[in-house]
Design a protein around this motif. Sequence first.
Motif, short mmCIF file in Angstrom:
data_model
loop_
_atom_site.label_atom_id
_atom_site.label_comp_id
_atom_site.label_asym_id
_atom_site.label_seq_id
_atom_site.Cartn_x
_atom_site.Cartn_y
_atom_site.Cartn_z
N ASN A 9 0.79 -1.23 0.00
CA ASN A 9 0.00 0.00 0.00
C ASN A 9 0.83 1.28 0.00
N THR B 35 -5.66 -1.92 -2.19
CA THR B 35 -7.00 -2.50 -2.38
C THR B 35 -7.43 -2.36 -3.84
N SER C 129 -5.66 -4.86 -5.99
CA SER C 129 -6.16 -6.23 -5.80
C SER C 129 -7.45 -6.45 -6.58
N ILE C 130 -8.33 -5.45 -6.52
CA ILE C 130 -9.61 -5.56 -7.24
C ILE C 130 -9.35 -5.59 -8.75
N CYS D 166 -4.20 -10.67 1.60
CA CYS D 166 -4.57 -9.45 2.29
C CYS D 166 -4.45 -9.66 3.80
N GLY E 132 -5.39 -4.12 7.08
CA GLY E 132 -4.37 -3.72 6.11
C GLY E 132 -2.97 -3.64 6.70
N ALA F 36 -2.98 -5.00 1.18
CA ALA F 36 -4.40 -4.79 0.89
C ALA F 36 -5.19 -5.21 2.12
N SER F 37 -6.21 -4.43 2.44
CA SER F 37 -6.98 -4.72 3.65
C SER F 37 -8.10 -5.72 3.31
N GLU G 170 -11.68 -4.38 3.24
CA GLU G 170 -12.01 -3.52 2.09
C GLU G 170 -12.25 -4.37 0.84
N VAL G 171 -11.32 -5.31 0.59
CA VAL G 171 -11.45 -6.15 -0.61
C VAL G 171 -12.79 -6.91 -0.58
#
Length: 385
Positions: A206, A212, A215-216, A228, A232, A240-241, A244-245
């Motif tokens: 990050n 995040t 990752s998406i 993740c 995070g 990546a948290s 959130e993902v």
Amino acid sequence: MKNKQVQIFDTTLRDGEQVPGCRLDPEEKLELALELEALGVDIIEAGFPVSSPGDFQAVQLIAREVRRPVICALSRAVEADIEAAGMAIRQARRGRIHTGIGTSDFHIRHKLKDTREGVLARAVAAVKFARRFTDDVEFYAEDAGRTDNEYLAEIIHAVIRAGATVVNIPDTTGYCLPEQYGEKIKFLSDRVSNIDRAIISTHCHNDLGLATANSIAGVCNGAGQVECTINGIGERAGNASLEEVVMILKQHSHMPFHTNIRTNMLNRVSRLVSGKMRMPVQANKAIVGANAFAHSSGIHQDGVIKHKETYEIISPADVGADDSSIILTARSGRSALRYRAEKLGFSVSDDELEKGYARFIELADAKQVVDDDDIMKLFVTHAAR
Ligand code: KIV
Ligand code: ZN
């Protein structure tokens, strides 16, 4: 239709635990691993067994006690590391070795002092050696974010042929933009002829606040697994948290993806990780921050009181958070003051509200937050006059 399952690979206990001050002993790691299992993660990366006897024991303990998820152990592309990882996961119902090596020219030249050919040979040898311990071998191409795509495709093809079942494409330095990272994953999906024999994994850091989003982008371009951490946490600016993902995949109903995560446990697990690892969660953190469902400006409060969805895209109950709150500050309006007064049992006429509001604003200018006691005093005193 949300018919494609994305595997959630949680590395809180490995990448997260690397953070200074976050170290856990084996019992503490086990306690969190059981929570992660209940949360529904598919893979738990439990540690880096060769790094210390304590971490070896922790991975061994988790492999023995936590039965539903795959239990994964990290190693470098070094036989002693791989052997330690293999021994540590021996009692797992399903155990994975995660091995790999730097593939960017920065890593090859400056860290490994090797050549592209040399690194490819080391990667293949590591995967073959890891397969002696388990059928589930994940290969990471460290600094894949800055690795030349043609070379990355070549090495990924070679490790899959050597027996890798998952190929991890880390943006180790958090450098990529979402479109670049997404293109990288798509390039590998299209160009690596044996890619159908492996799952592509994302592992995004990050450093530029994009873990995040990257990752998406990876998932949208063919990745089937996301690495993740809770809150995070992780090396430098973190990973990546997880929350959130998972919530992005859940809330965007047009996306065909789902996960196995029980989202109503997210706030509980976030608090546990924060407490055990001594890492406070910033108040404005998405999904699990203290202010994630707190409304404090008059314009927003008026909207939320009329209809929650004017300013809330997630229901707090869906992520196990306390109900949304109306915080009274000097930026709050009359409708918020009336709402909070009525919650305390006052029935406030328009005239009482007007007088109370004038006194409230004076007080709010002097204080950060006006609390229930203050409201009681405001309206009781006012009513007594
Ligand atoms: O960030 C990274 O590249 C890593 C690997 C060890 C997977 O954490
Ligand atoms: Zn990492």
